[in-house]
Write an enzyme that holds these catalytic residues in place. Structure first.
Site: not given
Length: 359
Positions: A167-169
């Site tokens: 999700l960060y990416a």
């Protein structure tokens, strides 16, 4: 190196209006802020000083420059729309270095809403501020994590990044697309920098080098994922700062040749690294020399004078085995060339760690 505050802080009159640095008490943001101040710029710093990790470390970074005559600090959150509007309205920044974000790839699995609030909604507020005040150049942080399932090495900005694994990416990929749309719609020159495994003094406690150093000195085992079969483009923080400062002076323009023809297609497709319709560029920023994780640990052991106890573990969900940075485009644009190898960089970190923690 910039592991300690400058002895003689620059007291020249600010150049060309203030620069807004978001995340100014963060790892990279604090280094960037100190460099800009040393170069004679006025800086408005924004940071929420949250408790994702020890707030004292953030406060101590901030203390290195908080009293500089050309620095003004705002404590607040990117997700606070009214606050961000007020910052832009009051300070009228000419350029913006947007580094603030909820960091950490693995933390996203536990707190997904925090990532979207900070990295997506917060970036929207920064883009709106840039639109309202006619910012001359926005430089924003992306990440090598956007390459996700891509296995072609080295990672190139011209390759697809449609399959992020965390999700960060995904939030950082969203930032890139949001910046392009604003660059196109409102003519905001925007440059995204994909950072590759940044390390160095004043780093985050959740990063590998920090965790390894703390554990080895305490005689505790370090967690070595993928059984140590990782390669990373470890990049010293001063090399990152140099790239940011140089690219900040070069706002992009639409590029007429920003199309490429894949071998299996007859029609041209847009180049992910640039744009024909917007003043927008994406660059990798990192060390082209990829280093094995086990070699990285060996260098750390040598500097600490102590062997590591290792707990070998499988690959973590969302992690990639290897990263390798192709910085050809950034080199052509600003003559970018990382100067610090892992031996020197790890030695600088260990010296700082021992000094800071009296270890």
């Amino acid at each position: 190196m910039n592991s300690h505050p400058p002895k003689n802080q620059n007291t020249k009159a600010p150049k060309n209006g203030p620069i807004l640095v978001t995340g100014s008490a963060g790892f990279i943001g604090s280094h960037v802020t100190r460099r800009l101040l040393a170069d004679g710029h006025a800086v408005v710093g924004l940071d929420n000083l949250n408790e994702y990790y020890d707030p004292k470390l953030k406060s101590d970074r901030l203390a290195l420059f908080a009293k500089h005559q050309n620095y003004k600090h705002v404590t607040g959150d990117l997700a606070d729309r009214d606050l961000i509007e007020a910052v832009f309205d009051k300070h009228q920044p000419k350029r913006v270095v947007h580094l603030a974000a909820q960091a950490g790839v693995r933390y996203a699995a536990e707190n997904p809403h925090v990532y979207v609030s900070s990295n997506v909604t917060g970036t929207l507020h920064i883009l709106e501020g840039c639109r309202q005040t006619g910012v001359e150049h926005l430089v924003f942080a992306s990440t090598s994590s956007v390459y996700g399932a891509n296995t072609k090495m080295p990672f190139s900005e011209h390759d697809s990044t449609e399959h992020p694994l965390t999700l960060y990416a995904a939030t950082k990929k969203a930032n890139e697309m949001m910046a392009h749309s604003y660059a196109h719609l409102y003519n905001i020159p925007s440059t995204g920098l994909r950072f590759f495994t940044v390390y160095g003094p004043w780093g985050r406690p959740d990063m590998a080098l920090f965790l390894f150093t703390k554990a080895i000195l305490a005689g505790e085992p370090i967690k070595v994922f993928n059984h140590g079969k990782h390669r990373r483009s470890f990049t010293y923080v001063d090399d990152i700062v140099e790239g940011i400062v140089r690219i900040l002076k070069k706002p992009p323009k639409p590029t007429e040749d920003s199309t490429k023809t894949p071998k299996n297609q007859s029609t041209k497709t847009p180049d992910p690294a640039s744009s024909r319709v917007a003043p927008y560029r994406i660059y990798n920023i990192g060390n082209e020399e990829s280093v094995e994780l086990m070699r990285y640990i060996e260098v750390l052991e040598k500097e600490l004078g102590k062997k590591a106890k290792m707990e070998m573990l499988p690959l973590q969900p969302g992690d990639v085995p290897d990263t390798e940075s192709d910085v050809t485009n950034l080199t052509e644009a600003i003559n970018y060339s990382p100067q610090v190898n892992v031996e020197e960089g790890v030695a600088n970190f260990v010296k700082w760690y021992r000094d800071y923690y009296k270890a």
